[in-house]
Design a protein around this motif. Structure first.
Motif, PDB file in Angstrom:
ATOM      1  N   LEU A  65      37.248  29.905  35.568  1.00  0.00           N
ATOM      2  CA  LEU A  65      37.540  31.267  36.013  1.00  0.00           C
ATOM      3  C   LEU A  65      36.515  32.193  35.359  1.00  0.00           C
ATOM      4  O   LEU A  65      36.550  32.432  34.149  1.00  0.00           O
ATOM      5  N   TYR A  66      35.598  32.699  36.154  1.00  0.00           N
ATOM      6  CA  TYR A  66      34.456  33.438  35.637  1.00  0.00           C
ATOM      7  C   TYR A  66      34.714  34.932  35.510  1.00  0.00           C
ATOM      8  O   TYR A  66      35.226  35.561  36.447  1.00  0.00           O
ATOM      9  N   HIS A  67      34.328  35.479  34.378  1.00  0.00           N
ATOM     10  CA  HIS A  67      34.172  36.927  34.278  1.00  0.00           C
ATOM     11  C   HIS A  67      32.985  37.319  35.157  1.00  0.00           C
ATOM     12  O   HIS A  67      32.006  36.569  35.260  1.00  0.00           O
ATOM     13  N   ARG A  68      33.051  38.477  35.777  1.00  0.00           N
ATOM     14  CA  ARG A  68      32.039  38.869  36.761  1.00  0.00           C
ATOM     15  C   ARG A  68      30.633  38.956  36.159  1.00  0.00           C
ATOM     16  O   ARG A  68      29.642  38.806  36.878  1.00  0.00           O
ATOM     17  N   ASP A  69      30.522  39.211  34.841  1.00  0.00           N
ATOM     18  CA  ASP A  69      29.206  39.288  34.209  1.00  0.00           C
ATOM     19  C   ASP A  69      28.647  37.907  33.868  1.00  0.00           C
ATOM     20  O   ASP A  69      27.439  37.687  33.901  1.00  0.00           O
ATOM     21  N   GLU A  70      29.521  36.979  33.545  1.00  0.00           N
ATOM     22  CA  GLU A  70      29.095  35.680  33.025  1.00  0.00           C
ATOM     23  C   GLU A  70      28.387  34.826  34.077  1.00  0.00           C
ATOM     24  O   GLU A  70      27.466  34.073  33.757  1.00  0.00           O
ATOM     25  N   ILE A  71      28.803  34.950  35.311  1.00  0.00           N
ATOM     26  CA  ILE A  71      28.280  34.075  36.364  1.00  0.00           C
ATOM     27  C   ILE A  71      26.775  34.251  36.556  1.00  0.00           C
ATOM     28  O   ILE A  71      26.079  33.325  36.991  1.00  0.00           O
ATOM     29  N   PHE A  92      35.752  29.993  40.317  1.00  0.00           N
ATOM     30  CA  PHE A  92      36.288  31.186  40.968  1.00  0.00           C
ATOM     31  C   PHE A  92      36.029  32.397  40.082  1.00  0.00           C
ATOM     32  O   PHE A  92      35.954  32.273  38.856  1.00  0.00           O
ATOM     33  N   LEU A  93      35.935  33.562  40.705  1.00  0.00           N
ATOM     34  CA  LEU A  93      35.929  34.791  39.939  1.00  0.00           C
ATOM     35  C   LEU A  93      37.351  35.088  39.473  1.00  0.00           C
ATOM     36  O   LEU A  93      38.306  34.948  40.247  1.00  0.00           O
ATOM     37  N   TRP A  94      37.487  35.496  38.224  1.00  0.00           N
ATOM     38  CA  TRP A  94      38.803  35.853  37.706  1.00  0.00           C
ATOM     39  C   TRP A  94      39.229  37.206  38.255  1.00  0.00           C
ATOM     40  O   TRP A  94      38.434  38.119  38.429  1.00  0.00           O
ATOM     41  N   SER A  95      40.526  37.315  38.552  1.00  0.00           N
ATOM     42  CA  SER A  95      41.112  38.578  38.974  1.00  0.00           C
ATOM     43  C   SER A  95      42.444  38.757  38.253  1.00  0.00           C
ATOM     44  O   SER A  95      43.238  37.812  38.148  1.00  0.00           O
ATOM     45  N   ARG A  96      42.677  39.950  37.776  1.00  0.00           N
ATOM     46  CA  ARG A  96      43.923  40.217  37.040  1.00  0.00           C
ATOM     47  C   ARG A  96      45.146  40.145  37.943  1.00  0.00           C
ATOM     48  O   ARG A  96      46.182  39.589  37.549  1.00  0.00           O
ATOM     49  N   LYS A  97      45.032  40.695  39.171  1.00  0.00           N
ATOM     50  CA  LYS A  97      46.201  40.773  40.044  1.00  0.00           C
ATOM     51  C   LYS A  97      46.067  39.983  41.338  1.00  0.00           C
ATOM     52  O   LYS A  97      47.088  39.594  41.920  1.00  0.00           O
ATOM     53  N   ASP A  98      44.834  39.768  41.792  1.00  0.00           N
ATOM     54  CA  ASP A  98      44.643  39.196  43.121  1.00  0.00           C
ATOM     55  C   ASP A  98      43.756  37.961  43.095  1.00  0.00           C
ATOM     56  O   ASP A  98      42.613  37.985  43.587  1.00  0.00           O
ATOM     57  N   ALA A 154      37.404  36.613  27.291  1.00  0.00           N
ATOM     58  CA  ALA A 154      38.339  35.538  27.626  1.00  0.00           C
ATOM     59  C   ALA A 154      39.738  35.837  27.093  1.00  0.00           C
ATOM     60  O   ALA A 154      40.741  35.553  27.760  1.00  0.00           O
ATOM     61  N   SER A 155      39.810  36.406  25.899  1.00  0.00           N
ATOM     62  CA  SER A 155      41.105  36.755  25.330  1.00  0.00           C
ATOM     63  C   SER A 155      41.818  37.792  26.194  1.00  0.00           C
ATOM     64  O   SER A 155      43.025  37.675  26.478  1.00  0.00           O
ATOM     65  N   LYS A 156      41.081  38.795  26.643  1.00  0.00           N
ATOM     66  CA  LYS A 156      41.667  39.812  27.524  1.00  0.00           C
ATOM     67  C   LYS A 156      42.104  39.195  28.840  1.00  0.00           C
ATOM     68  O   LYS A 156      43.187  39.510  29.365  1.00  0.00           O
ATOM     69  N   MET A 157      41.262  38.324  29.391  1.00  0.00           N
ATOM     70  CA  MET A 157      41.589  37.673  30.665  1.00  0.00           C
ATOM     71  C   MET A 157      42.872  36.857  30.547  1.00  0.00           C
ATOM     72  O   MET A 157      43.732  36.887  31.429  1.00  0.00           O
ATOM     73  N   PHE A 158      42.999  36.158  29.438  1.00  0.00           N
ATOM     74  CA  PHE A 158      44.192  35.341  29.212  1.00  0.00           C
ATOM     75  C   PHE A 158      45.450  36.202  29.159  1.00  0.00           C
ATOM     76  O   PHE A 158      46.454  35.932  29.823  1.00  0.00           O
ATOM     77  N   HIS A 159      45.400  37.262  28.407  1.00  0.00           N
ATOM     78  CA  HIS A 159      46.592  38.099  28.206  1.00  0.00           C
ATOM     79  C   HIS A 159      46.928  38.931  29.442  1.00  0.00           C
ATOM     80  O   HIS A 159      48.097  39.316  29.627  1.00  0.00           O
ATOM     81  N   LEU A 160      45.939  39.194  30.292  1.00  0.00           N
ATOM     82  CA  LEU A 160      46.193  39.975  31.501  1.00  0.00           C
ATOM     83  C   LEU A 160      46.567  39.105  32.705  1.00  0.00           C
ATOM     84  O   LEU A 160      46.986  39.643  33.729  1.00  0.00           O
ATOM     85  N   SER A 161      46.428  37.807  32.574  1.00  0.00           N
ATOM     86  CA  SER A 161      46.682  36.905  33.710  1.00  0.00           C
ATOM     87  C   SER A 161      48.140  36.469  33.732  1.00  0.00           C
ATOM     88  O   SER A 161      48.473  35.322  33.390  1.00  0.00           O
TER      89      SER A 161
END
Length: 238
Positions: A65-71, A92-98, A154-161
């Motif tokens: 699950l990629y952050h939009r900058d990392e790819i 895939f691109l990571w998305s918080r809600k969708d 990644a920490s933010k992505m985890f907690h927001l997912s």
């Protein structure tokens, strides 16, 4: 040098990068943006490491699950996983809600055992603990999900997912894995995506695949340094 575009088919990380470039409203400018790069390994042509890439199969599957900058980063190590295991790596691109419907369909397949490869520091999830003496489920396909980003991202992505919070987290015993890391390179315990994946593979008992990924990652790091030196030369000459 052999043209890597002929040697290798595009994998899912390549396709995702192309998609992100097509929808981007402004170009991503990485260090060494003026370099002429190999279209496959993304290094400067004289630092190409495509000869080290040997595609093989993996007994489990990986979802990045990629952050939009990392790819866009040439230094991204998640793509190394797809280089070696193209048939078992999804991106895939990571998305918080969708999250993408294709991703949700994959996660909802009944024959998959979905596990997050990220420490659940709040211990809200039941941990999926494994070591070299245990085996993954024999009836379901183990599928590891990784957040490909900086540690802070990644920490933010985890907690927001919230849509991922019902899946167990894979606990890797870092102390037990240090010996594995030391066998391959001196290490400061700051883990890249490829290294975390190699540690997980080693813990699951796939020692040969883990070593292959670590060796490929070491080659990648060496050639990143070569490419950076080349970038410095280009900058000095301009």
């Amino acid at each position: 040098m052999t043209d890597s575009r002929i040697r290798f088919n595009l994998h899912q990380v390549d396709h995702l990068r192309q998609y992100c470039q097509s929808i981007s409203t402004r170009p991503f400018v990485a260090r060494g943006a003026n370099l002429t790069r190999c279209p496959s390994c993304l290094m400067a042509h004289d630092a190409c490491f495509c000869d080290a890439r040997v595609e093989t199969n993996l007994p489990i599957e990986i979802v990045l699950l990629y952050h939009r900058d990392e790819i866009h980063k040439p230094t991204n190590s998640g793509r190394l996983i797809a280089d070696l295991f193209p048939k078992q790596t999804h991106a895939f691109l990571w998305s918080r809600k969708d999250p993408e419907s294709k991703l949700l369909d994959l996660l909802n397949e009944e024959d998959r055992e979905i596990v997050l490869l990220f420490p659940d520091v709040e211990k809200k999830n039941t941990s999926f603990e494994v070591n070299s003496e245990t085996s993954p489920s024999s009836t379901k396909k183990t599928t590891l999900i990784l957040f490909d980003a900086t540690w802070k991202q990644a920490s933010k992505m985890f907690h927001l997912s919230k849509w991922l919070r019902n899946y167990p987290c894979f606990n890797i015993n870092v102390e037990k894995q240090k010996a594995f890391l030391v066998r391959h390179a001196k290490h400061d315990m700051q883990f890249a995506t490829a290294e975390v994946t190699a540690m997980a593979l080693n813990a699951l008992g796939y020692h040969e695949k883990a070593s292959q990924l670590m060796q490929y990652n070491a080659t990648f790091n060496q050639h990143c340094l070569m490419s950076r030196k080349r970038s410095g030369q280009v900058k000095a000459n301009t």
